[in-house]
Design a protein around this motif. Structure first.
Motif, PDB file in Angstrom:
ATOM      1  N   SER A 188       0.815  -1.213   0.000  1.00  0.00           N
ATOM      2  CA  SER A 188       0.000   0.000   0.000  1.00  0.00           C
ATOM      3  C   SER A 188       0.856   1.275   0.000  1.00  0.00           C
ATOM      4  CB  SER A 188      -0.919   0.012   1.230  1.00  0.00           C
ATOM      5  OG  SER A 188      -0.150   0.076   2.422  1.00  0.00           O
ATOM      6  N   ASN A 189       2.116   1.142   0.362  1.00  0.00           N
ATOM      7  CA  ASN A 189       3.007   2.301   0.401  1.00  0.00           C
ATOM      8  C   ASN A 189       4.421   1.855   0.015  1.00  0.00           C
ATOM      9  OD1 ASN A 189       3.970   4.908   0.848  1.00  0.00           O
ATOM     10  ND2 ASN A 189       4.316   4.541   3.033  1.00  0.00           N
ATOM     11  N   PRO A 190       4.611   1.465  -1.249  1.00  0.00           N
ATOM     12  CA  PRO A 190       5.907   0.920  -1.657  1.00  0.00           C
ATOM     13  C   PRO A 190       7.026   1.955  -1.537  1.00  0.00           C
ATOM     14  CG  PRO A 190       4.544   1.396  -3.571  1.00  0.00           C
ATOM     15  CD  PRO A 190       3.671   1.581  -2.364  1.00  0.00           C
ATOM     16  N   ALA A 191       8.206   1.459  -1.234  1.00  0.00           N
ATOM     17  CA  ALA A 191       9.363   2.342  -1.128  1.00  0.00           C
ATOM     18  C   ALA A 191       9.724   2.873  -2.512  1.00  0.00           C
ATOM     19  CB  ALA A 191      10.547   1.575  -0.535  1.00  0.00           C
ATOM     20  N   PRO A 192      10.104   4.135  -2.613  1.00  0.00           N
ATOM     21  CA  PRO A 192      10.459   4.696  -3.925  1.00  0.00           C
ATOM     22  C   PRO A 192      11.725   4.053  -4.471  1.00  0.00           C
ATOM     23  CG  PRO A 192      11.031   6.224  -2.160  1.00  0.00           C
ATOM     24  CD  PRO A 192      10.240   5.122  -1.524  1.00  0.00           C
ATOM     25  N   ALA A 193      11.748   3.873  -5.783  1.00  0.00           N
ATOM     26  CA  ALA A 193      12.937   3.316  -6.424  1.00  0.00           C
ATOM     27  C   ALA A 193      13.964   4.413  -6.616  1.00  0.00           C
ATOM     28  CB  ALA A 193      12.573   2.700  -7.771  1.00  0.00           C
ATOM     29  N   PRO A 194      15.233   4.133  -6.406  1.00  0.00           N
ATOM     30  CA  PRO A 194      16.257   5.168  -6.619  1.00  0.00           C
ATOM     31  C   PRO A 194      16.379   5.506  -8.090  1.00  0.00           C
ATOM     32  CG  PRO A 194      17.284   3.040  -6.185  1.00  0.00           C
ATOM     33  CD  PRO A 194      15.812   2.862  -5.951  1.00  0.00           C
ATOM     34  N   PRO A 195      16.796   6.728  -8.430  1.00  0.00           N
ATOM     35  CA  PRO A 195      16.969   7.098  -9.840  1.00  0.00           C
ATOM     36  C   PRO A 195      18.174   6.380 -10.441  1.00  0.00           C
ATOM     37  CG  PRO A 195      17.816   8.824  -8.414  1.00  0.00           C
ATOM     38  CD  PRO A 195      17.154   7.819  -7.511  1.00  0.00           C
ATOM     39  N   VAL A 196      18.134   6.202 -11.749  1.00  0.00           N
ATOM     40  CA  VAL A 196      19.248   5.599 -12.482  1.00  0.00           C
ATOM     41  C   VAL A 196      19.756   6.614 -13.489  1.00  0.00           C
ATOM     42  CG1 VAL A 196      19.958   3.754 -14.038  1.00  0.00           C
ATOM     43  CG2 VAL A 196      18.324   3.270 -12.207  1.00  0.00           C
ATOM     44  N   TYR A 197      21.042   6.925 -13.419  1.00  0.00           N
ATOM     45  CA  TYR A 197      21.639   7.901 -14.323  1.00  0.00           C
ATOM     46  C   TYR A 197      22.586   7.209 -15.303  1.00  0.00           C
ATOM     47  CZ  TYR A 197      19.994  11.496 -11.093  1.00  0.00           C
ATOM     48  OH  TYR A 197      19.212  12.310 -10.325  1.00  0.00           O
ATOM     49  N   PRO A 198      22.698   7.730 -16.502  1.00  0.00           N
ATOM     50  CA  PRO A 198      23.734   7.208 -17.406  1.00  0.00           C
ATOM     51  C   PRO A 198      25.111   7.474 -16.807  1.00  0.00           C
ATOM     52  CG  PRO A 198      22.795   9.245 -18.271  1.00  0.00           C
ATOM     53  CD  PRO A 198      21.942   8.844 -17.105  1.00  0.00           C
ATOM     54  N   LYS A 199      26.068   6.645 -17.164  1.00  0.00           N
ATOM     55  CA  LYS A 199      27.398   6.781 -16.569  1.00  0.00           C
ATOM     56  C   LYS A 199      28.078   8.089 -16.957  1.00  0.00           C
ATOM     57  CE  LYS A 199      28.106   1.840 -16.030  1.00  0.00           C
ATOM     58  NZ  LYS A 199      28.937   0.651 -16.310  1.00  0.00           N
ATOM     59  N   SER A 200      27.614   8.698 -18.037  1.00  0.00           N
ATOM     60  CA  SER A 200      28.203   9.959 -18.471  1.00  0.00           C
ATOM     61  C   SER A 200      27.596  11.166 -17.765  1.00  0.00           C
ATOM     62  CB  SER A 200      28.025  10.125 -19.980  1.00  0.00           C
ATOM     63  OG  SER A 200      26.640  10.104 -20.317  1.00  0.00           O
ATOM     64  N   ALA A 201      26.531  10.951 -16.977  1.00  0.00           N
ATOM     65  CA  ALA A 201      25.887  12.070 -16.283  1.00  0.00           C
ATOM     66  C   ALA A 201      26.829  12.636 -15.227  1.00  0.00           C
ATOM     67  CB  ALA A 201      24.593  11.603 -15.626  1.00  0.00           C
ATOM     68  N   PRO A 202      26.867  13.963 -15.068  1.00  0.00           N
ATOM     69  CA  PRO A 202      27.742  14.568 -14.062  1.00  0.00           C
ATOM     70  C   PRO A 202      27.461  14.020 -12.664  1.00  0.00           C
ATOM     71  CG  PRO A 202      26.883  16.236 -15.534  1.00  0.00           C
ATOM     72  CD  PRO A 202      26.136  14.977 -15.859  1.00  0.00           C
ATOM     73  N   VAL A 203      28.512  13.813 -11.923  1.00  0.00           N
ATOM     74  CA  VAL A 203      28.408  13.280 -10.565  1.00  0.00           C
ATOM     75  C   VAL A 203      28.383  14.434  -9.574  1.00  0.00           C
ATOM     76  CG1 VAL A 203      29.575  11.891  -8.812  1.00  0.00           C
ATOM     77  CG2 VAL A 203      29.576  11.138 -11.202  1.00  0.00           C
ATOM     78  N   PRO A 204      27.343  14.545  -8.745  1.00  0.00           N
ATOM     79  CA  PRO A 204      27.284  15.635  -7.765  1.00  0.00           C
ATOM     80  C   PRO A 204      28.298  15.423  -6.640  1.00  0.00           C
ATOM     81  CG  PRO A 204      25.475  14.118  -7.417  1.00  0.00           C
ATOM     82  CD  PRO A 204      26.165  13.657  -8.677  1.00  0.00           C
ATOM     83  N   VAL A 205      28.509  16.449  -5.850  1.00  0.00           N
ATOM     84  CA  VAL A 205      29.523  16.432  -4.795  1.00  0.00           C
ATOM     85  C   VAL A 205      28.865  16.497  -3.423  1.00  0.00           C
ATOM     86  CG1 VAL A 205      31.482  17.681  -3.797  1.00  0.00           C
ATOM     87  CG2 VAL A 205      31.227  17.526  -6.288  1.00  0.00           C
ATOM     88  N   TYR A 206      29.296  15.620  -2.528  1.00  0.00           N
ATOM     89  CA  TYR A 206      28.884  15.753  -1.134  1.00  0.00           C
ATOM     90  C   TYR A 206      30.035  16.418  -0.385  1.00  0.00           C
ATOM     91  CZ  TYR A 206      26.229  14.956   3.080  1.00  0.00           C
ATOM     92  OH  TYR A 206      25.485  15.154   4.225  1.00  0.00           O
ATOM     93  N   PRO A 207      29.906  17.682  -0.021  1.00  0.00           N
ATOM     94  CA  PRO A 207      31.027  18.429   0.559  1.00  0.00           C
ATOM     95  C   PRO A 207      31.530  17.817   1.861  1.00  0.00           C
ATOM     96  CG  PRO A 207      29.264  19.906  -0.128  1.00  0.00           C
ATOM     97  CD  PRO A 207      28.711  18.516  -0.188  1.00  0.00           C
ATOM     98  N   VAL A 208      32.827  17.916   2.071  1.00  0.00           N
ATOM     99  CA  VAL A 208      33.447  17.368   3.274  1.00  0.00           C
ATOM    100  C   VAL A 208      32.855  18.003   4.533  1.00  0.00           C
ATOM    101  CG1 VAL A 208      35.612  17.250   4.562  1.00  0.00           C
ATOM    102  CG2 VAL A 208      35.591  16.692   2.135  1.00  0.00           C
ATOM    103  N   TRP A 209      32.576  19.303   4.476  1.00  0.00           N
ATOM    104  CA  TRP A 209      32.070  19.967   5.678  1.00  0.00           C
ATOM    105  C   TRP A 209      30.709  19.419   6.091  1.00  0.00           C
ATOM    106  CZ3 TRP A 209      27.494  22.665   5.906  1.00  0.00           C
ATOM    107  CH2 TRP A 209      26.944  23.121   4.708  1.00  0.00           C
ATOM    108  N   LYS A 210      29.920  18.951   5.122  1.00  0.00           N
ATOM    109  CA  LYS A 210      28.620  18.371   5.475  1.00  0.00           C
ATOM    110  C   LYS A 210      28.783  17.027   6.163  1.00  0.00           C
ATOM    111  CE  LYS A 210      25.663  20.645   2.066  1.00  0.00           C
ATOM    112  NZ  LYS A 210      24.694  20.475   0.976  1.00  0.00           N
ATOM    113  N   MET A 211      29.819  16.277   5.767  1.00  0.00           N
ATOM    114  CA  MET A 211      30.089  15.016   6.464  1.00  0.00           C
ATOM    115  C   MET A 211      30.513  15.277   7.901  1.00  0.00           C
ATOM    116  SD  MET A 211      31.872  12.544   3.639  1.00  0.00           S
ATOM    117  CE  MET A 211      32.504  13.796   2.524  1.00  0.00           C
ATOM    118  N   HIS A 212      31.383  16.279   8.085  1.00  0.00           N
ATOM    119  CA  HIS A 212      31.770  16.643   9.446  1.00  0.00           C
ATOM    120  C   HIS A 212      30.556  17.115  10.248  1.00  0.00           C
ATOM    121  CE1 HIS A 212      36.047  16.061   9.211  1.00  0.00           C
ATOM    122  NE2 HIS A 212      36.189  16.881   8.179  1.00  0.00           N
ATOM    123  N   ARG A 213      29.683  17.849   9.595  1.00  0.00           N
ATOM    124  CA  ARG A 213      28.484  18.349  10.276  1.00  0.00           C
ATOM    125  C   ARG A 213      27.620  17.194  10.762  1.00  0.00           C
ATOM    126  NH1 ARG A 213      24.217  21.749   6.814  1.00  0.00           N
ATOM    127  NH2 ARG A 213      23.878  19.648   5.975  1.00  0.00           N
TER     128      ARG A 213
END
Length: 370
Positions: free
Chosen positions: A60-85
């Protein structure tokens, strides 16, 4: 490494299709236990749900499927300061509470009490790390996303659940009684000032011993049998870091931390903070999260092309016995020095989009879930 911004923007990198969850994979990695009614789950399967390793199947409430990107799609950045945060307050919080409790009451917390309380907190912290990885991969997808990810296999729910608990329990029950001194201050200015240096050096020491133990299991035929099970998964999730034979689990949980500590001696508070960071990187390293995501304690190695990113270990798992490379656990320093570094596929310098910082997804209000 130059911080090159990809010329392609995320607006042109829309997902190509929803990922297909690996619910009933063929062979050894079949993972369908979480689709059964909860009344049929074993104790260990319930533990995996509680740990956030898997989500119960709710038609009744299925979990959303993660998106799939082509391998050539730009990869976003998870900043180091956010990990420290995310990590630093969770790592320093118990130490600060402990420190001020002792300072203002004069009560010295006995070793057995400290071990019990830090262990309980570490288990809760581990569940938060798994939940963080699950939420992030659901929002941002994974590397080699069209392949989907392996779940915890039906035949190994017990061993994975026990392995996850033992990773936490073994490290805490061995290190805390040895390193913690009730009569000594929990924190002092020198410890705090030296945290960046000591966390970096301890991670490098962990990585040195892990690198050689890991590489030998791949390159020495009779040792491969102790590592083969872990490589049954080609596209792991965070929990499958504990999907391994007992011999490997023992060395991961006991041998490597002891050898690292003997190589770079640190006190209790520094060990605790380092271990919180190491657990976060170990879990995330098996998640496949599609982002330029560095180790926050060793990020400066990027300037020597020796930083570890999540894609590195993901590529390692897709390879076979003697050709895996990328043996490092916390860095690529030893891979670079000893010539076992493998090229990245999606997170190449010209495909990293520094203008697209990732963020933890906001919780969905209950009214929007219906």
């Amino acid at each position: 490494m130059a911080t090159t911004t990809a010329t392609t923007t995320t607006a042109t990198a829309a997902p190509v299709a929803p990922a297909t969850p690996k619910v009933a994979n063929k062979g050894r990695m079949t993972a369908s236990w979480h689709t059964k009614p909860s009344s049929e789950w074993t104790f260990h399967e319930r533990s995996l749900i509680w740990l956030g390793v898997a989500t119960a199947n709710d038609p009744s409430n299925p979990a959303p499927a993660p998106p799939v990107y082509p391998k050539s799609a730009p990869v976003p950045v998870y900043p180091v300061w956010k990990m420290h945060r995310y990590i630093a307050p969770r790592a320093l919080g118990p130490l600060l509470v402990h420190h001020f409790f002792t300072q203002y009451t004069g009560i010295q917390v006995p070793v057995w009490v400290a071990t019990t309380l830090y262990l309980a907190y570490f288990i809760v912290y581990g569940t938060q790390v798994f939940a963080w990885n699950n939420a992030m991969t659901t929002k941002f997808g994974t590397f080699d996303g069209a392949a989907g990810r392996d779940g915890v296999p039906d035949v190994d729910t017990t061993s994975v659940a026990l392995g996850l608990f033992m990773v936490v329990i073994s490290r805490a029950t061995i290190a805390i009684p040895y390193l913690y001194e009730p009569s000594a201050p929990v924190l002092d200015w020198y410890t705090v000032a030296m945290l960046p240096v000591n966390c970096f050096m301890f991670a490098v020491a962990v990585d040195f011993w892990f690198y050689w133990y890991h590489r030998l299991m791949h390159e020495v035929p009779w040792l491969w049998r102790f590592h083969r099970k872990h490589h049954t998964t080609k596209h792991p999730i965070a929990a499958l870091g504990a999907f391994a034979d007992h011999e490997q689990e023992f060395f991961d949980m006991v041998g490597i931390p002891i050898l690292a500590w003997l190589s770079w001696r640190i006190n209790f508070a520094t060990w605790w903070v380092s271990t919180c960071y190491i657990l976060f990187i170990e879990a995330s390293g098996h998640s496949g999260l599609r982002g330029y995501f560095q180790n926050p304690t060793t990020w400066m190695l990027r300037y020597f092309d020796a930083e570890l990113c999540l894609e590195d270990h993901d590529i390692h798992h897709r390879q076979g016995w003697k050709k895996s490379g990328n043996y490092g656990k916390q860095t690529r320093l030893w891979d670079k020095i000893f010539g076992t570094q493998k090229p990245r596929i999606e997170g190449t310098p010209d495909n990293i989009n520094w203008d697209d910082p990732m963020d933890f997804p906001a919780p969905v209000p209950e009214e929007k879930k219906e």
